[in-house]
Motif scaffolding. Structure first.
Motif, PDB file in Angstrom:
ATOM      1  N   LEU A 248     -49.789  18.995  37.341  1.00  9.13           N
ATOM      2  CA  LEU A 248     -49.925  18.999  35.860  1.00  9.13           C
ATOM      3  C   LEU A 248     -48.881  17.800  35.381  1.00  9.13           C
ATOM      4  N   GLU A 249     -48.981  17.564  34.157  1.00 11.45           N
ATOM      5  CA  GLU A 249     -48.211  16.461  33.386  1.00 11.45           C
ATOM      6  C   GLU A 249     -46.940  17.119  32.637  1.00 11.45           C
ATOM      7  N   PHE A 250     -45.869  16.493  33.137  1.00 16.42           N
ATOM      8  CA  PHE A 250     -44.546  16.744  32.667  1.00 16.42           C
ATOM      9  C   PHE A 250     -44.527  16.378  31.011  1.00 16.42           C
ATOM     10  N   VAL A 251     -44.210  17.364  30.106  1.00 19.71           N
ATOM     11  CA  VAL A 251     -44.019  17.236  28.742  1.00 19.71           C
ATOM     12  C   VAL A 251     -42.834  16.689  28.442  1.00 19.71           C
ATOM     13  N   GLY A 252     -41.830  17.620  28.810  1.00 19.71           N
ATOM     14  CA  GLY A 252     -40.472  17.264  28.314  1.00 19.71           C
ATOM     15  C   GLY A 252     -39.761  18.592  28.308  1.00 19.71           C
ATOM     16  N   PHE A 253     -38.373  18.519  28.503  1.00 24.83           N
ATOM     17  CA  PHE A 253     -37.407  19.580  28.542  1.00 24.83           C
ATOM     18  C   PHE A 253     -37.475  20.250  27.163  1.00 24.83           C
ATOM     19  N   SER A 254     -37.459  21.551  26.965  1.00 21.73           N
ATOM     20  CA  SER A 254     -37.255  22.290  25.687  1.00 21.73           C
ATOM     21  C   SER A 254     -35.993  22.204  25.047  1.00 21.73           C
ATOM     22  N   ASN A 255     -34.952  21.568  25.713  1.00 14.80           N
ATOM     23  CA  ASN A 255     -33.614  21.382  25.004  1.00 14.80           C
ATOM     24  C   ASN A 255     -33.309  19.777  25.001  1.00 14.80           C
TER      25      ASN A 255
END
Length: 390
Positions: A248-255
């Motif tokens: 899958l593609e890393f979207v980003g950290f939620s913080n």
């Protein structure tokens, strides 16, 4: 079932986790990461095209997150799976009492989801689970196969650097248990006796008091932290090995604020320039090296393509967008309110008027024409996650 899976199931049958109290009302407040509209807007910049989605709570435990997922997504159907029969019994009762009736529970290991669960899911929630599997890569690959195109996966796993004291205490308890290891009530008793006996200035005692003691009043939490039979703690390098294996593609950290280099090196233009020249993963590694005690876990989103983020930099596109209030606000309507992260926001009169006019029908262009409102203010409200655009 493997020996490790059996040991994990035994722990959670003995100490169902999390031990949040049951309630006859919906759960309080919100967690934006469990809210489809909020999560979709965070990851893509846009409101989702539809809200009648399928959600998988992969490793639901006693159903605290499941309860939120049902109540925060009123058009969604939720499936919740877990290894532990004891935890699932609590989860069923929790959701029955709160009125969370759009959920189906299944007992199964995470690794079997790809084979045993029908259909695909638009949102998969996997919090506090992968790091307890005998093979986390097999686990993430299994649930990744169930993610629909354009779907999002929310993951929480432990970090090694900020949990050093937990690793040490886990090993100490296991040594003192000897052949009683696997007797989780004995492990809790041994661990509590250690903390009561060590000198007050001992670093393990100090760290427990300053960081963990509040949640560890309950034996369920203490057992989950200190006598768990299986735990994998990650660093940035091993975390991205797990992510890469998912396909899958890393979207980003939620913080994302934590992962800004400016927070640590901003005063030095030379160090900032050197840091910004690093590839993204090396920048993340640098941040956790410079602030290790703060990194107790990683919380992030993955996506299955097609995935096309929108930054609303194009004026024509923004004018055509339809804004509506962010679903996770507390205190609205007021000039002082809490955003999705429960941070206090002070609105100007113009910002208040703009949010008040967001009815989900008028476009930004229509609002700009009828209010003392400019596109810079709209973009600012969107960046503050006070409204969503679609």
């Amino acid at each position: 079932m493997s020996d490790i899976q059996a040991a994990v199931a035994k722990l959670y049958n003995t100490y169902p986790f999390p031990p949040d109290p049951l309630s006859d009302a919906p759960p309080p407040g919100y967690n934006w990461r469990w809210t489809w509209v909020a999560a979709h807007s965070f990851c893509t910049g846009r409101s989702p095209a539809r809200e009648d989605i399928q959600i998988l709570d992969a490793g639901c435990g006693t159903g605290n997150g499941t309860d939120y997922l049902v109540h925060l997504n009123p058009q969604a159907q939720v499936t919740a799976i877990d290894l532990s029969a004891g935890a699932l019994a609590v989860a069923r009762e929790r959701c029955r009492r709160s009125g969370a009736d759009r959920v189906t529970f299944r007992q199964m290991p995470l690794e079997e989801a790809a084979l045993k669960l029908p259909g695909e899911f638009d949102l998969i929630n996997c919090v506090g689970v992968l790091h307890h599997l005998p093979d986390p890569i097999a686990g993430i690959q299994s649930i990744a196969q169930k993610l629909a195109p354009g779907g999002l996966m929310h993951i929480f796993v432990y970090a090694a650097l900020g949990r050093w004291e937990i690793q040490l205490m886990q090993e100490a308890i296991a040594l003192l248990q000897g052949n009683k290891r696997g007797d989780y009530t004995d492990g809790v008793a041994v661990g509590r006796d250690i903390f009561a006996t060590l000198p007050e200035q001992n670093p393990l005692v100090q760290r427990e008091k300053e960081r963990w003691s509040g949640e560890n009043r309950r034996d369920e939490c203490f057992a989950d932290m200190y006598v768990h039979p299986q735990e994998v703690d990650y660093t940035i390098q091993s975390l991205f090995e797990l992510i890469d294996a998912s396909g899958l593609e890393f979207v980003g950290f939620s913080n994302p604020q934590f992962w800004q280099l400016e927070r640590l090196l901003g005063p030095s233009s030379d160090l900032m320039a050197r840091g910004q020249a690093l590839v993204e993963r090396d920048r993340y590694r640098l941040i956790e090296l410079l602030d290790p005690k703060s990194v107790t876990h990683y919380e992030f989103f993955l996506a299955r393509p097609p995935f096309t983020p929108t930054d609303w930099a194009d004026d024509a596109e923004l004018l055509a967008a339809v804004p509506r209030l962010h679903p996770c606000l507390h205190g609205w309507p007021s000039l002082s309110l809490f955003n999705d992260d429960y941070e206090l926001i002070q609105l100007s009169d113009a910002e208040f008027a703009a949010l008040e006019a967001c009815d989900g029908e008028q476009s930004v262009g229509q609002l700009v024409a009828s209010l003392p409102l400019d596109l810079a203010t709209v973009r600012q409200l969107w960046r503050q996650r006070l409204l969503v655009l679609g």
